[in-house]
Design a protein around this motif. Structure first.
Motif, mmCIF file in Angstrom:
data_model
loop_
_atom_site.group_PDB
_atom_site.id
_atom_site.type_symbol
_atom_site.label_atom_id
_atom_site.label_comp_id
_atom_site.label_asym_id
_atom_site.label_seq_id
_atom_site.Cartn_x
_atom_site.Cartn_y
_atom_site.Cartn_z
ATOM 1 N N MET A 24 41.081 28.815 40.452
ATOM 2 C CA MET A 24 41.966 29.555 41.350
ATOM 3 C C MET A 24 41.920 28.951 42.735
ATOM 4 N N THR A 70 45.640 37.471 47.988
ATOM 5 C CA THR A 70 45.394 38.675 47.196
ATOM 6 C C THR A 70 44.574 39.690 47.968
ATOM 7 N N LEU A 112 38.558 39.297 43.493
ATOM 8 C CA LEU A 112 38.609 38.199 42.513
ATOM 9 C C LEU A 112 39.229 38.687 41.206
ATOM 10 N N ASP A 113 38.840 39.893 40.781
ATOM 11 C CA ASP A 113 39.406 40.444 39.542
ATOM 12 C C ASP A 113 40.885 40.734 39.705
ATOM 13 N N ARG A 123 42.790 37.513 39.484
ATOM 14 C CA ARG A 123 42.878 36.987 38.113
ATOM 15 C C ARG A 123 43.922 37.738 37.305
ATOM 16 N N GLU A 124 43.955 39.057 37.481
ATOM 17 C CA GLU A 124 44.971 39.853 36.770
ATOM 18 C C GLU A 124 46.361 39.399 37.165
ATOM 19 N N ASN A 174 47.280 36.475 38.255
ATOM 20 C CA ASN A 174 47.539 35.173 37.639
ATOM 21 C C ASN A 174 47.998 35.332 36.210
ATOM 22 N N GLN A 175 47.284 36.202 35.467
ATOM 23 C CA GLN A 175 47.642 36.431 34.067
ATOM 24 C C GLN A 175 49.042 36.988 33.946
ATOM 25 N N GLN A 229 34.483 29.190 41.909
ATOM 26 C CA GLN A 229 35.636 29.770 41.235
ATOM 27 C C GLN A 229 36.919 29.015 41.531
ATOM 28 N N GLU A 270 31.559 32.720 43.944
ATOM 29 C CA GLU A 270 31.310 34.067 43.444
ATOM 30 C C GLU A 270 29.814 34.305 43.392
#
Lengths: 137, 98
Positions: A1, A9, A76-77, A80-81, A83-84, B27, B38
């Motif tokens: 990323m 984000t 970070l989570d 990622r979501e 991005n998906q 990351q 991270e």
């Protein structure tokens, strides 16, 4: 990323920015750009010794002054979501239309079976128009 | 040109231009070497006191402050007793004029 993706984000989230001077700014990220310039709100500015504190309702940080940023772990989570989700949307728009009959025929009335009429009708290959059944192109 | 691609998702050690040492999981990165770490931890190594470890969480390091980013060999790293390690403090990097 990409780091700047993570930064984008984290808009709306609280963060800590340490500047090259050693000063720290604690506040919520309002906006950021490709040069890492930031606007923060509700900021607590601390000098490099940690002895003096200032409260600023808003501030602008020029990106080149930044040493690092501390960001909440959940960002970070969230990134990622996102991005998906973006990847899934890309997949959907790239995929040709499948399932059932392709209703983008012109009035040549051609469906499965032989396609005797070449040149007429929508015979696109690739780009989303596929003819199901049929042996011709 | 070598890049940090093979290190993504792995434990790395980053030394910053002010002489600090961070470890964490890489990351992401970009062409200016901005780095996403991270579970970042800072290891403070001093000549007299046991090594301090500060838990920092999710870090975004600006490329200009990154001096070094190295891959951690977990085998070797697990054999080191970090609290026994002593060392002189690293200085800052110097910017040379053009």
């Amino acid at each position: 990323m990409l780091p700047l993706t993570l930064l984008n984000t984290s808009q709306g989230h609280p963060m800590l920015v340490e500047l090259k001077s050693g000063e720290t700014l604690n506040g919520h990220l309002v906006n950021c750009d490709a040069w890492m310039n930031l606007t923060l709100k509700e900021v607590v500015q601390t000098n490099s010794d940690g002895t003096r504190f200032f409260r600023l309702p808003e501030c602008y940080v020029r990106g080149n002054n930044i040493k690092y940023l501390r960001v909440p772990d959940e960002v970070l989570d969230i990134a990622r979501e996102k991005n998906q989700q973006q990847r899934e949307e890309q997949r959907k728009s790239n995929q040709p239309q499948r399932g059932g009959y392709n209703r983008q025929y012109s009035s040549s009335g051609q469906r499965g079976g032989y396609n005797r009429n070449r040149g007429g009708g929508n015979f696109g290959r690739g780009g989303g128009q596929f003819q199901r059944g049929g042996r011709g192109y | 040109m070598s890049a940090l691609a093979p290190y993504v998702g792995k434990a790395v050690v980053v030394i910053t231009s002010d002489g600090r040492l961070f470890t964490g999981i890489l990351q992401g990165y970009d062409q200016t070497t901005n780095i996403i770490l991270e579970s970042a931890k800072e290891r403070v190594i001093t000549p007299d006191a046991p090594t301090e470890v500060l838990d920092l969480g999710l870090y975004l390091l600006r490329g200009e402050s990154v001096a070094l980013c190295g891959l951690v060999d977990d085998e070797i790293d697990s054999q080191i007793e970090w609290d026994k390690v002593r060392g002189l403090r690293l200085g800052e990097t110097k910017k040379l004029g053009r």
